[in-house]
Design an enzyme around this catalytic site. Structure first.
Site, PDB file in Angstrom:
ATOM      1  CG  ASP A  71      -0.415 -25.304  24.863  1.00 55.41           C
ATOM      2  OD1 ASP A  71      -0.426 -26.494  25.208  1.00 55.41           O
ATOM      3  OD2 ASP A  71      -1.436 -24.594  24.832  1.00 55.41           O
ATOM      4  CB  CYS A 107      -3.068 -28.602  28.282  1.00 52.97           C
ATOM      5  SG  CYS A 107      -2.627 -28.719  26.530  1.00 52.97           S
ATOM      6  CG  ASP A 110       1.436 -27.936  28.014  1.00 53.45           C
ATOM      7  OD1 ASP A 110       2.038 -28.353  27.012  1.00 53.45           O
ATOM      8  OD2 ASP A 110       0.324 -27.360  27.945  1.00 53.45           O
ATOM      9  CG  ASN A 111       1.107 -31.788  26.585  1.00 50.74           C
ATOM     10  OD1 ASN A 111       0.260 -31.130  27.188  1.00 50.74           O
ATOM     11  ND2 ASN A 111       1.194 -31.757  25.266  1.00 50.74           N
TER      12      ASN A 111
END
Length: 519
Positions: free
Chosen positions: A47, A83, A318-319
């Protein structure tokens, strides 16, 4: 103790798949059901882990056990630097304009009733379980609004999961609630039994011990690290004592010739802001050490059970994230490489070790790749991405894409922030010194282009200016100089046209040749 399953009557049961939804999926994996040695798949999702600012540096074991045993992608991107939209893209294989998750709120379709009804039946895990006969296991953060009372609460188990251990809402390390196949279980703050990264590791190991050996499995483990509040395990809280955020060329400088949101950041940053982001950077790395332990435990268990050689392992985020770039303290959401580029490491049967691929890939490719590994006919899906299997298997005659789409819808309320009365309404994610990381018109779309001759990014903002940013990443990897006003107008027009095409694409039309494709 045997893990409880979500299968059978109630949430997660295959009988909940409407017949009309099942019909277009049938025949995809039917020829493989019962076939020997279908591969297992493990997807590890962190995350907010960047690729550009050293996000993989703490993960020595992960790099050795996955990257060095397989392939590392050096040009892996997310279709949205936030997210929930990015996670929705992983699950559906679609760009945000097709799955309609635009931010981290229920109003933005994050785990909303609409998402559950329209998108969840077509996610790749649902197809793996309900059509391909895989055992499916999820543990960790799902979508930011998962568990919200207005969207079914923790009783909701998305279609297609055999075992479901999902975190309520956003990342935490202690004092959280898990949905255990639809039943709430509260955790406290005792490290030995509650630290979430370790809990996910133990749940995963239990699954590997007690799963059926007659069916292949898919596992998705989604860790809280390195998301805030950056709570490291006790044994790692003093790690990296001298580490600070990278002082690269775009650190603590004014974002000249950029969108107004970047230009409003105060330069130079205050000493307190720099101390805060340095501390955040170090603590992020500390949380990742527990992820490194998780990876090691899982690989060792797969090896000891004889399943490692038949298991594909994917590791990604996710990023990305930034810490002081263009004087923005900490966050994601922006169009620059540090926010949209992520780690992607893959190992598995037929993948040669110690490989690096420069091919341009996106997380919308993960679903198609995993379905391809399971033998599913990708023509049966409406996914925008494409399978990475030819790259992973070393297809020397491969013709690959030259561009991907990145899109983001800014957030901001039509009221003035009371802590920053000098700022106009519409900003959000503001820090105490009134530097804001988002706004309602921080809405943009980009074409990220990578070919043998070109390495460019073209972005347009949906605001009154229709502001444009263009970067030559080869000459300017830190994206300091916006060349929108100096680039060849003909080339600018072609990129504008390509952007419009990608923003309206769906399925196969998202895979049409780009401006710089051969021919």
């Amino acid at each position: 103790m045997r893990l409880p399953s979500a299968a059978g009557p109630g949430p997660g049961c295959p009988s909940r798949l409407p017949a009309l939804l099942l019909l277009p999926l049938l025949s995809g994996c039917l020829g493989l059901v019962g076939a020997a040695r279908r591969p297992n798949v493990l997807l590890l999702l962190t995350d907010d882990q960047d690729a550009e600012l050293g996000g993989m540096t703490p993960l020595k074991k992960t790099k050795a056990l996955i990257g060095e045993k397989g392939m590392t992608f050096s040009s892996a991107y997310v279709p949205s630097a936030l997210c929930c939209p990015s996670r929705a893209s992983i699950l559906t294989g679609k760009y945000p304009h097709n799955h309609h998750v635009v931010n981290n709120t229920l109003e933005g379709n994050c785990s909303s009733k609409s998402w559950q009804k329209i998108q969840e039946p077509y996610t790749f895990p649902a197809i793996l379980k309900l059509v391909c006969g895989y055992q499916t296991f999820f543990a960790g953060k799902y979508l930011n609004e998962y568990g919200a009372p207005d969207a079914g609460g923790l009783e909701h188990v998305p279609l297609g999961w055999s075992y479901w251990y999902a975190l309520e809402k956003n990342s935490k390390y202690y004092n959280y609630t898990l949905s255990i196949n639809g039943k709430a279980r509260r955790h406290g703050e005792n490290y030995s039994v509650d630290y979430l990264t370790d809990v996910l590791a133990n749940l995963s190991l239990d699954f590997l011990d007690y799963k059926s050996n007659s069916e292949p499995f898919f596992m998705m483990i989604s860790t809280p690290a390195p998301h805030s509040p950056w709570t490291a395990a006790p044994q790692y809280q003093k790690a990296f004592p001298n580490v600070i955020a990278p002082r690269n060329k775009n650190f603590n400088i004014h974002g000249t010739n950029k969108h107004w949101l970047i230009r409003q950041a105060k330069t130079p940053m205050t000493n307190s802001s720099i101390k805060f982001l340095d501390d955040a950077f170090r603590r992020r790395w500390q949380t990742l050490l527990s992820v490194d332990d998780l990876v090691e435990k899982l690989v060792k268990r797969l090896d000891s059970t004889g399943e490692l050689d038949n298991t594909y392992i994917f590791y990604t985020s996710d990023n990305g994230y930034h810490t002081g770039q263009f004087s923005l303290p900490i966050d994601k959401r922006q169009l620059y490489e540090f926010d949209i580029k992520v780690p992607l490491l893959v190992r598995g049967p037929g993948i040669k070790p110690n490989q690096t691929s420069k091919m341009l890939v996106s997380n919308i490719d993960l679903g198609p790749t995993i379905l391809d590994l399971a033998g599913y006919d990708l023509n049966k899906t409406q996914m925008d991405g494409t399978s990475l299997l030819p790259i992973l298997k070393g297809d020397g005659n491969l013709t690959w894409r030259s561009d991907v789409l990145v899109e983001y819808q800014g957030e901001g309320r039509n009221v003035t922030d009371p802590t920053c009365p000098s700022l106009s309404p519409g900003v959000s994610q503001c820090f105490p010194d009134c530097v804001c990381e988002d706004a309602y018109n921080n809405t943009y779309a980009c074409v990220r282009t990578l070919s043998s001759m070109w390495n460019l990014q073209y972005c347009e903002f949906d605001d009154q200016e229709v502001f444009v940013e263009v970067y030559n990443i080869t000459a300017d990897p830190d994206q300091i100089t916006n060349i929108a006003k100096s680039i060849d107008p003909e080339l600018l027009g072609k990129m504008n046209y390509r952007l419009m095409m990608l923003q309206s694409c769906s399925g196969p039309t998202c895979r049409t040749p780009g401006v710089f494709d051969p021919g």
